[in-house]
Design a protein around this motif. Structure first.
Motif, PDB file in Angstrom:
ATOM      1  N   VAL A  48      35.178 119.651  81.900  1.00 34.70           N
ATOM      2  CA  VAL A  48      34.642 118.291  81.877  1.00 34.70           C
ATOM      3  C   VAL A  48      34.637 117.667  83.277  1.00 34.70           C
ATOM      4  O   VAL A  48      33.654 117.033  83.672  1.00 34.70           O
ATOM      5  N   ALA A  49      35.691 117.844  84.037  1.00 34.32           N
ATOM      6  CA  ALA A  49      35.739 117.284  85.395  1.00 34.32           C
ATOM      7  C   ALA A  49      34.612 117.863  86.243  1.00 34.32           C
ATOM      8  O   ALA A  49      33.949 117.137  86.995  1.00 34.32           O
ATOM      9  N   SER A  50      34.374 119.149  86.118  1.00 36.63           N
ATOM     10  CA  SER A  50      33.285 119.780  86.852  1.00 36.63           C
ATOM     11  C   SER A  50      31.935 119.187  86.459  1.00 36.63           C
ATOM     12  O   SER A  50      31.078 118.928  87.310  1.00 36.63           O
ATOM     13  N   LYS A  51      31.748 118.951  85.157  1.00 35.65           N
ATOM     14  CA  LYS A  51      30.498 118.343  84.689  1.00 35.65           C
ATOM     15  C   LYS A  51      30.319 116.942  85.268  1.00 35.65           C
ATOM     16  O   LYS A  51      29.209 116.549  85.625  1.00 35.65           O
ATOM     17  N   LEU A  52      31.414 116.190  85.373  1.00 36.46           N
ATOM     18  CA  LEU A  52      31.334 114.844  85.936  1.00 36.46           C
ATOM     19  C   LEU A  52      30.903 114.871  87.402  1.00 36.46           C
ATOM     20  O   LEU A  52      30.044 114.099  87.824  1.00 36.46           O
ATOM     21  N   VAL A  53      31.516 115.755  88.187  1.00 33.00           N
ATOM     22  CA  VAL A  53      31.158 115.827  89.606  1.00 33.00           C
ATOM     23  C   VAL A  53      29.724 116.302  89.755  1.00 33.00           C
ATOM     24  O   VAL A  53      28.960 115.773  90.560  1.00 33.00           O
ATOM     25  N   ARG A  54      29.321 117.285  88.972  1.00 29.49           N
ATOM     26  CA  ARG A  54      27.940 117.777  89.029  1.00 29.49           C
ATOM     27  C   ARG A  54      26.961 116.664  88.673  1.00 29.49           C
ATOM     28  O   ARG A  54      25.928 116.501  89.321  1.00 29.49           O
ATOM     29  N   MET A  55      27.279 115.893  87.659  1.00 31.22           N
ATOM     30  CA  MET A  55      26.394 114.807  87.266  1.00 31.22           C
ATOM     31  C   MET A  55      26.316 113.758  88.374  1.00 31.22           C
ATOM     32  O   MET A  55      25.232 113.254  88.687  1.00 31.22           O
ATOM     33  N   CYS A  56      27.443 113.456  88.991  1.00 31.95           N
ATOM     34  CA  CYS A  56      27.465 112.513  90.106  1.00 31.95           C
ATOM     35  C   CYS A  56      26.587 113.054  91.239  1.00 31.95           C
ATOM     36  O   CYS A  56      25.775 112.320  91.811  1.00 31.95           O
ATOM     37  N   TYR A  57      26.754 114.320  91.547  1.00 30.81           N
ATOM     38  CA  TYR A  57      25.922 114.962  92.574  1.00 30.81           C
ATOM     39  C   TYR A  57      24.440 114.811  92.231  1.00 30.81           C
ATOM     40  O   TYR A  57      23.631 114.402  93.070  1.00 30.81           O
ATOM     41  N   ASP A  58      24.069 115.133  91.003  1.00 26.96           N
ATOM     42  CA  ASP A  58      22.663 115.072  90.595  1.00 26.96           C
ATOM     43  C   ASP A  58      22.104 113.655  90.713  1.00 26.96           C
ATOM     44  O   ASP A  58      20.981 113.462  91.194  1.00 26.96           O
ATOM     45  N   VAL A  59      22.883 112.672  90.279  1.00 28.39           N
ATOM     46  CA  VAL A  59      22.447 111.272  90.343  1.00 28.39           C
ATOM     47  C   VAL A  59      22.246 110.842  91.796  1.00 28.39           C
ATOM     48  O   VAL A  59      21.235 110.236  92.146  1.00 28.39           O
ATOM     49  N   MET A  60      23.225 111.153  92.642  1.00 27.95           N
ATOM     50  CA  MET A  60      23.140 110.731  94.042  1.00 27.95           C
ATOM     51  C   MET A  60      22.010 111.465  94.780  1.00 27.95           C
ATOM     52  O   MET A  60      21.305 110.876  95.587  1.00 27.95           O
ATOM     53  N   LYS A  61      21.838 112.728  94.488  1.00 24.69           N
ATOM     54  CA  LYS A  61      20.753 113.491  95.131  1.00 24.69           C
ATOM     55  C   LYS A  61      19.405 112.892  94.765  1.00 24.69           C
ATOM     56  O   LYS A  61      18.536 112.715  95.622  1.00 24.69           O
ATOM     57  N   GLU A  62      19.230 112.556  93.504  1.00 26.62           N
ATOM     58  CA  GLU A  62      17.983 111.956  93.046  1.00 26.62           C
ATOM     59  C   GLU A  62      17.709 110.627  93.759  1.00 26.62           C
ATOM     60  O   GLU A  62      16.563 110.286  94.033  1.00 26.62           O
TER      61      GLU A  62
END
Length: 90
Positions: A48-62
């Motif tokens: 779950v923590a990995s999914k959170l960081v990945r989602m944060c990455y995706d949002v910020m990259k966008e």
């Protein structure tokens, strides 16, 4: 698992309780600082923590926003995901 994205955090709620979250603040218009990641014991070991960081990455990259981290988990995650270092700054 459905996450909610808000201005300064991404989180997961179950039965009215926040069980996982990643928090970030904006240092300026172009840099988000990840300062906290939390996963409840009931979700540990599920990535779950990995999914959170990945989602944060995706949002910020966008949004074309760079990421910094003071959160030890987020720092470690980025070191293990060199493909995501394109927006990470020290």
């Amino acid at each position: 698992m459905n996450f909610t994205i808000e201005e300064n955090e991404i989180y997961y709620i179950e039965n009215g309780k926040k069980l996982a979250r990643i928090c970030f603040i904006f240092e300026d218009n172009n840099v988000a600082l990840i300062n906290h990641t939390f996963v409840d014991d009931s979700l540990k070991g599920q990535g779950v923590a990995s999914k959170l960081v990945r989602m944060c990455y995706d949002v910020m990259k966008e949004k074309n926003i760079k990421i910094k981290a003071t959160c030890s988990y987020a720092k470690m995650w980025f070191s293990k995901h060199p493909e995501c270092m394109d927006i990470y700054v020290e």
